[in-house]
Design a protein around this motif. Structure first.
Motif, short mmCIF file in Angstrom:
data_model
loop_
_atom_site.label_atom_id
_atom_site.label_comp_id
_atom_site.label_asym_id
_atom_site.label_seq_id
_atom_site.Cartn_x
_atom_site.Cartn_y
_atom_site.Cartn_z
N LEU A 119 -0.09 -0.48 13.49
CA LEU A 119 0.17 -0.79 12.08
C LEU A 119 1.47 -0.17 11.57
CD1 LEU A 119 -3.39 -0.45 10.49
CD2 LEU A 119 -2.01 -2.53 10.64
N ALA A 120 2.18 0.54 12.43
CA ALA A 120 3.42 1.20 11.98
C ALA A 120 4.40 0.23 11.32
CB ALA A 120 4.07 1.94 13.15
N PRO A 121 4.66 -0.97 11.90
CA PRO A 121 5.57 -1.91 11.24
C PRO A 121 5.05 -2.38 9.87
CG PRO A 121 5.27 -2.52 13.53
CD PRO A 121 4.23 -1.48 13.21
N VAL A 122 3.74 -2.52 9.75
CA VAL A 122 3.14 -2.93 8.48
C VAL A 122 3.35 -1.83 7.44
CG1 VAL A 122 0.97 -3.47 7.30
CG2 VAL A 122 1.45 -4.45 9.56
N TYR A 123 3.11 -0.58 7.83
CA TYR A 123 3.33 0.54 6.91
C TYR A 123 4.80 0.63 6.49
CZ TYR A 123 -1.23 2.81 6.87
OH TYR A 123 -2.55 3.11 6.65
N ALA A 124 5.70 0.42 7.46
CA ALA A 124 7.12 0.47 7.14
C ALA A 124 7.48 -0.60 6.11
CB ALA A 124 7.95 0.28 8.41
N HIS A 125 6.88 -1.77 6.25
CA HIS A 125 7.12 -2.85 5.28
C HIS A 125 6.52 -2.49 3.92
CE1 HIS A 125 7.98 -7.19 4.46
NE2 HIS A 125 7.07 -6.98 3.52
N LEU A 126 5.33 -1.89 3.92
CA LEU A 126 4.68 -1.54 2.66
C LEU A 126 5.51 -0.53 1.86
CD1 LEU A 126 0.94 -1.17 3.79
CD2 LEU A 126 1.90 -2.97 2.35
N HIS A 127 6.18 0.36 2.56
CA HIS A 127 6.99 1.36 1.86
C HIS A 127 8.18 0.73 1.14
CE1 HIS A 127 4.68 4.69 3.18
NE2 HIS A 127 5.03 4.63 4.46
N LYS A 128 8.57 -0.46 1.54
CA LYS A 128 9.70 -1.14 0.90
C LYS A 128 9.27 -1.98 -0.30
CE LYS A 128 12.02 -1.62 5.39
NZ LYS A 128 12.54 -2.60 6.39
N LEU A 129 7.97 -2.20 -0.42
CA LEU A 129 7.47 -3.08 -1.49
C LEU A 129 7.53 -2.40 -2.84
CD1 LEU A 129 4.31 -4.63 0.22
CD2 LEU A 129 6.57 -5.67 -0.04
#
Length: 418
Positions: free
Chosen positions: A350-360
């Motif tokens: 889920l690391a890429p998903v978390y990285a995307h969430l931090h940009k939202l």
């Protein structure tokens, strides 16, 4: 004493038949409208202009008084009636568990996007049937087709359809107030599309699609994609099975089986909300293409809903279970793989998903935060998603709802516990 007399002719319910499907077949068998059956079986809660009406919420559960009246007027056994409703699935499917969702029966389906409450997927082969009575009055509109985790038919080895091949509207889609569209129309076969394509839905002279759903083509895909989906479906049906295990594994911890589907939809929703962040987790190019197409349709639907209903941002369209069975299977394959791993492995996946969430920012971020901290998620998953660290007993017991049971790691990784 009730003034309602038993119907002149009845039918035996088909396996897993839904309330709507049974009423359609029973009406066709008696040469009357479904609304007339509703009126003469005591199902309607309205005693005025809407007497031939059955609300969407009534497919969940009957009152004891309604159940007795319905059994008497339809000549069914008392043990047959509950099997037409969705409530019995609650013990295995968390979104239908009133105690887990903390809702009264009449509200369990309200804004519940984990159930297809206003329409149904369907298998054309099952609707065609294989007996004389099914060929005459249609096959079973199954209850299970209302649950997103049921997306393929093992009997006919195909994905379920979600829409009419002629008009494009969803299967048995509610138009107006009643669970059954065109409830006063006695001329339509139970397998015909009842969608009004021209005119007001409550006008008897309005044009109806009328296409035969039992003659519609099944969704096309490769044999490899279908085999993957069939394997996933077997595992999910094992969790749904009333005789299945009471517990299953979620990110390396044992949880109640009915809570698994809430966890599953949370992870799948985060994947679709942040797509294409999880692209590297997709198992084939065909899965990728399906998810790409699904992402475009979700964004189009969000913009359409936002335009129709004002300023409210309909970001649930980006995260709710997909109507399309192949899109649902593609996203759920990834989510299931994550949940069946350890928390350490899930953290890496889920690391890429978390990285995307931090940009939202804004409403999309708020939607993601609500999903991660959804109080109906299992305590292990809730701790994992909110803290972003491996799960511990202390982390689980931070939640009041987690303090009344023993929590233990799963003895099996990569599959359902035996």
């Amino acid at each position: 004493m009730s003034s309602l007399r038993p119907l002149p002719r009845s039918l035996a319910p088909l396996p897993d038949e839904s309330l709507a499907g049974f009423l359609l077949r029973l009406a066709h068998h008696n040469n009357v409208s479904p609304g007339m059956i509703v009126r003469h079986t005591g199902l309607s809660t309205h005693r005025t202009a809407l007497i031939e009406h059955i609300s969407v919420s009534q497919q969940y559960l009957q009152t004891p008084e309604q159940a007795v009246e319905f059994a008497r007027t339809t000549r069914l056994g008392q043990d047959e009636v509950p099997n037409l409703f969705l409530a019995p699935f609650g013990s295995r499917y968390g979104p239908l568990d009133g105690s887990l969702m903390r809702r009264p029966p009449e509200r369990i389906l309200h804004s519940n996007r984990d159930v297809f409450r206003h329409w149904s997927r369907f298998c054309p082969g099952c609707l065609a049937g294989d007996s004389d009575i099914e060929r005459a009055h249609g096959g079973s509109w199954k209850r299970l087709w209302r649950l997103p985790p049921v997306f393929v038919c093992f009997t006919h080895r195909c994905f379920l359809r979600h829409s009419c091949s002629e008009c494009g509207h969803l299967g048995l889609e509610v138009q107006g107030f009643s669970l059954i569209p065109r409830i006063k129309d006695e001329d339509l076969h139970p397998n015909q599309c009842r969608t009004v394509v021209d005119g007001a839905p409550d006008r008897l002279n309005a044009s109806v699609c009328g296409a035969r759903q039992d003659e519609a083509p099944t969704p096309a895909c490769s044999e490899a994609f279908l085999e993957t989906a069939l394997g996933l479906q077997r595992e999910l049906l094992e969790v749904l099975n009333p005789d299945g295990p009471e517990e299953t594994s979620s990110i390396g911890w044992m949880i109640d089986a009915n809570q698994y589907f809430i966890d599953l939809h949370t992870i799948a929703g985060l994947i679709t909300l942040t797509w294409p962040a999880a692209r590297d987790l997709v198992i084939s190019d065909e899965h990728t293409q399906i998810l790409e197409h699904d992402a475009l349709r979700r964004e189009e639907r969000r913009h359409r809903l936002q335009g129709e209903r004002g300023k409210f941002h309909h970001f649930h369209a980006l995260a709710s279970p997909a109507a399309d069975s192949m899109a649902y299977a593609a996203a759920t394959t990834i989510a299931h793989q994550i949940l069946q791993s350890t928390d350490l492995r899930a953290q890496a996946m889920l690391a890429p998903v978390y990285a995307h969430l931090h940009k939202l920012q804004g409403p999309v971020k708020a939607t993601a935060d609500r999903m991660r901290n959804f109080p109906r998620n299992s305590p292990p998953l809730r701790s994992f998603l909110t803290r972003g660290t491996p799960v511990t007993i202390t982390g689980i017991q931070r939640y009041a709802t987690a303090r009344d049971r023993e929590w233990r790691p799963s003895p099996v990784v990569g599959g359902l516990p035996r």
